[in-house]
Write an enzyme that holds these catalytic residues in place. Structure first.
Site, short mmCIF file in Angstrom:
data_model
loop_
_atom_site.label_atom_id
_atom_site.label_comp_id
_atom_site.label_asym_id
_atom_site.label_seq_id
_atom_site.Cartn_x
_atom_site.Cartn_y
_atom_site.Cartn_z
CG ASP A 21 13.40 -40.88 3.69
OD1 ASP A 21 14.12 -40.71 4.69
OD2 ASP A 21 13.16 -42.01 3.21
CG HIS A 33 17.94 -45.54 8.27
ND1 HIS A 33 18.92 -46.16 7.52
CD2 HIS A 33 17.11 -44.93 7.37
CE1 HIS A 33 18.69 -45.95 6.23
NE2 HIS A 33 17.60 -45.20 6.11
CG HIS A 65 10.33 -41.65 7.59
ND1 HIS A 65 10.81 -40.73 8.51
CD2 HIS A 65 11.38 -41.94 6.78
CE1 HIS A 65 12.07 -40.49 8.26
NE2 HIS A 65 12.45 -41.20 7.22
CG ASP A 66 13.44 -44.46 7.96
OD1 ASP A 66 12.91 -45.32 7.23
OD2 ASP A 66 14.18 -43.56 7.52
CG PHE A 84 22.11 -39.76 -3.93
CD1 PHE A 84 21.10 -40.68 -4.09
CD2 PHE A 84 21.98 -38.80 -2.93
CE1 PHE A 84 19.97 -40.66 -3.29
CE2 PHE A 84 20.86 -38.77 -2.11
CZ PHE A 84 19.85 -39.71 -2.30
CD GLN A 97 26.80 -38.72 -0.95
OE1 GLN A 97 25.87 -37.91 -1.07
NE2 GLN A 97 26.65 -39.88 -0.34
CG HIS A 137 16.81 -40.15 8.89
ND1 HIS A 137 17.08 -39.39 7.77
CD2 HIS A 137 15.86 -41.04 8.52
CE1 HIS A 137 16.35 -39.81 6.76
NE2 HIS A 137 15.59 -40.81 7.17
#
Length: 606
Positions: free
Chosen positions: A491, A334, A382-383, A546, A543, A338
């Site tokens: 994201d 983050h 956003h982060d 996900f 992964q 990113h």
């Protein structure tokens, strides 16, 4: 108030300044009253404005009502009245205040002529001549050169000046860079396309519709430029040496079209792929020496003509971008890279969707102009100031942020609040030109968009996409769903990038999760899910789960709503096969589905 009159005003201001200097040196014994009278008489003589009735009629006739709106005509008349009062000695009591007032009037007239000239649609064979005449007519004879040089210098210094490559460059390379940037900016800000007038009164029922209509006329892609960009991307990928030689040769000959993707090619070659899904933020981070978000955000905003269309102050935006870039913590995942990656993904979908609409491949405008601005801004922040921990961890440990935001979307609340604190500073507030209603709408969209990046809303996002597909929503509700999905899916889009980029991001997020897991173990807090336990986690299986259960389902629906995202599916399938080939043990389909459901149930609490 013709351009001739503007020239006379400038000469009057120049004479004013010159006379004021001489007055200080040689005329201290004279009274201020007699000096003012002489100066006013001098200006009257220069402007030939002593005939009151005839001059007033002549000035009103010189206003071309075909070129100016009724409001602009009234503004002309107000400025004309102020000018006559100024020349009659009714508006100032000293040479200095007189000169300041005259300069302010010139500035007002300058803005009206700039707006009027940009709103004309020019024929293709008149473009080059009109641009030259525009520069000659709308700029000071000498001062505009200094102003232009200053803008170019600030742009280069803030985007490139900190890099060691720039500091070690030869004078010839710097001169070429300055020439390219100057020529690009002249082409960009003196475009023959009409510039919309955003000074629309609040409360106008069709305010956004008027802006959108004007923007459609503004943002016409150049087909030749698109072909040139595709060729540059292909050459840079297949034969970098050929790209370098051809780019230098075409730049030197002045034949190459300058755009945000290539104007800084000497230092940031990765920007050539800014409009391509194969763009790598890691390459840009290496080239920029740690400031990828500042560079990417600025050139993305230029790609959408944000500064020209919205009249944003570029210098204020650069200050804001540098502050946001610096505010991202130095975390494995983050971080500012990113944010730049998410912003480029958002940009790619918006840019490609707009191009598809212009070419007739898409029959709906998915992103309106204010949506573009709000979504790109949301992706950028956003982060912001992400601490490297999940919402659930902050709540479980009683963190100050959880207390401040009452355990509700803690990180998302913090990102938006802190970003707007940075934005409201005078040196960063590039959106101050927006009207109150547009500003309120912008803020509303940003808050809603960033909140939807909270993974607990993932299932809602997928469900909303299904409503778009079955036709149960239309119009503004349809676009609202598209807005929410765009940044949220950007994201989590790293599994849809090329394999080398995806593997890097996977390793970085795993490293960040392990750090939180270590703290959970030290404090006796149960692990939220196996991926936080470095001793038990199976990265390959994580992964696969996900991708299979979270990313693939969402993107399969998103691509049907936003066809511009279709290249992501190819890379998604490629990355899925990559992890499956590395799976250490065989598992049945039911086992994988069960593990994926556990992963999803726990990730909702992230």
């Amino acid at each position: 108030l013709s351009p001739v009159c503007l020239g006379s005003l400038r000469r009057a201001a120049s004479i004013n300044a010159e006379y004021m200097g001489k007055e200080r040196e040689t005329c201290y014994s004279c009274t201020a009253h007699s000096s003012d009278d002489e100066e006013i008489q001098r200006i009257k003589t220069i402007l030939n404005l002593e005939e009151e009735d005839g001059a007033e009629t002549r000035r009103c006739q010189e206003i071309d009502t075909d070129r100016f709106s009724p409001d602009e005509v009234e503004k002309f008349k107000e400025l004309d009245c102020e000018l006559r009062e100024l020349l009659a000695g009714q508006r100032s009591s000293s040479i200095m205040s007189h000169n300041d007032a005259l300069s302010h009037l010139i500035w007002g007239l300058e803005q009206l002529y700039r707006t009027a000239d940009n709103t004309r649609t020019l024929n293709a064979d008149q473009n080059e001549d009109s641009i030259k005449s525009k520069l000659q007519r709308l700029t000071w004879r000498n001062s505009h050169i200094e102003s232009e040089e200053m803008e170019v210098a600030q742009f280069i210094t803030k985007l490139v000046g900190h890099t060691s490559k720039f500091k070690n460059s030869k004078d010839a390379a710097i001169c070429q860079l300055v020439a390219n940037v100057k020529r690009w900016r002249q082409q960009m800000f003196t475009s023959s396309l009409p510039t919309p007038n955003f000074l629309i009164k609040d409360g106008h029922k069709d305010q956004l519709a008027i802006l959108q209509e004007k923007m459609v006329l503004m943002n016409k892609d150049d087909l030749y430029y698109e072909k040139q960009t595709e060729r540059e991307v292909r050459e840079l990928t297949e034969n970098p040496a050929l790209f370098e030689r051809r780019t230098r040769r075409t730049f030197a000959s002045g034949k190459k079209i300058l755009r945000p993707t290539n104007v800084l090619y000497q230092f940031y070659k990765s920007l050539v792929k800014l409009h391509d899904w194969e763009f790598s933020i890691f390459d840009l981070a290496e080239e920029t020496e740690g400031t990828p978000l500042t560079v990417a955000a600025t050139m993305i905003f230029h790609s959408h003509h944000m500064f020209r269309n919205w009249s944003f102050d570029e210098n204020l935006f650069l200050n804001f971008a540098k502050a946001i870039d610096k505010g991202y913590n130095d975390l494995p995942y983050h971080n500012s890279s990113h944010a730049g990656d998410v912003m480029q993904a958002t940009h790619y979908w918006i840019y490609t969707s707009h191009k598809s609409f212009q070419q007739g491949a898409c029959d709906i405008v998915l992103y309106e102009e204010l949506d573009k601005l709000a979504l790109l801004f949301s992706a950028m922040v956003h982060d912001y100031k992400h601490p490297g921990f999940t919402n659930q961890f902050l709540v479980a440990t009683g963190h100050d942020l959880a207390i401040t935001y009452n355990d509700q979307s803690v990180l998302e609340n913090m990102h938006v609040a802190e970003a707007f604190k940075v934005l409201r500073k005078p040196n960063n507030n590039f959106i101050k030109v927006l009207s109150p209603s547009l500003h309120a709408r912008f803020r509303e969209v940003v808050i809603d968009t960033v909140f939807k990046t909270d993974m607990k809303f993932h299932q809602h996002v997928v469900y909303d996409l299904s409503k778009c597909l079955d036709g149960s929503v239309t119009g503004e509700e349809y676009r609202t769903i598209v807005r929410r999905c765009t940044v949220h899916l950007a994201d989590i889009s790293h599994p849809t990038r090329k394999n080398s980029v995806h593997i890097k991001w996977s390793s970085k997020i795993t490293e960040e999760f392990y750090h939180q897991g270590d703290l959970e173990r030290e404090q006796g807090i149960p692990h939220q899910m196996p991926i936080f336990d470095r001793h038990k986690n199976n990265m390959v299986k994580a992964q696969i789960g996900f991708i299979d259960f979270i990313v693939k389902t969402a993107f399969m629906s998103f691509v049907q709503v936003v066809p511009a995202a279709s290249p992501s599916l190819d890379y998604l399938l490629e990355n899925c096969k990559y992890w499956q080939s590395r799976e250490t043990r065989k598992s049945t389909v039911n086992q994988r589905r069960r593990e994926s459901r556990i992963l999803l149930r726990n990730s909702i609490r992230l």
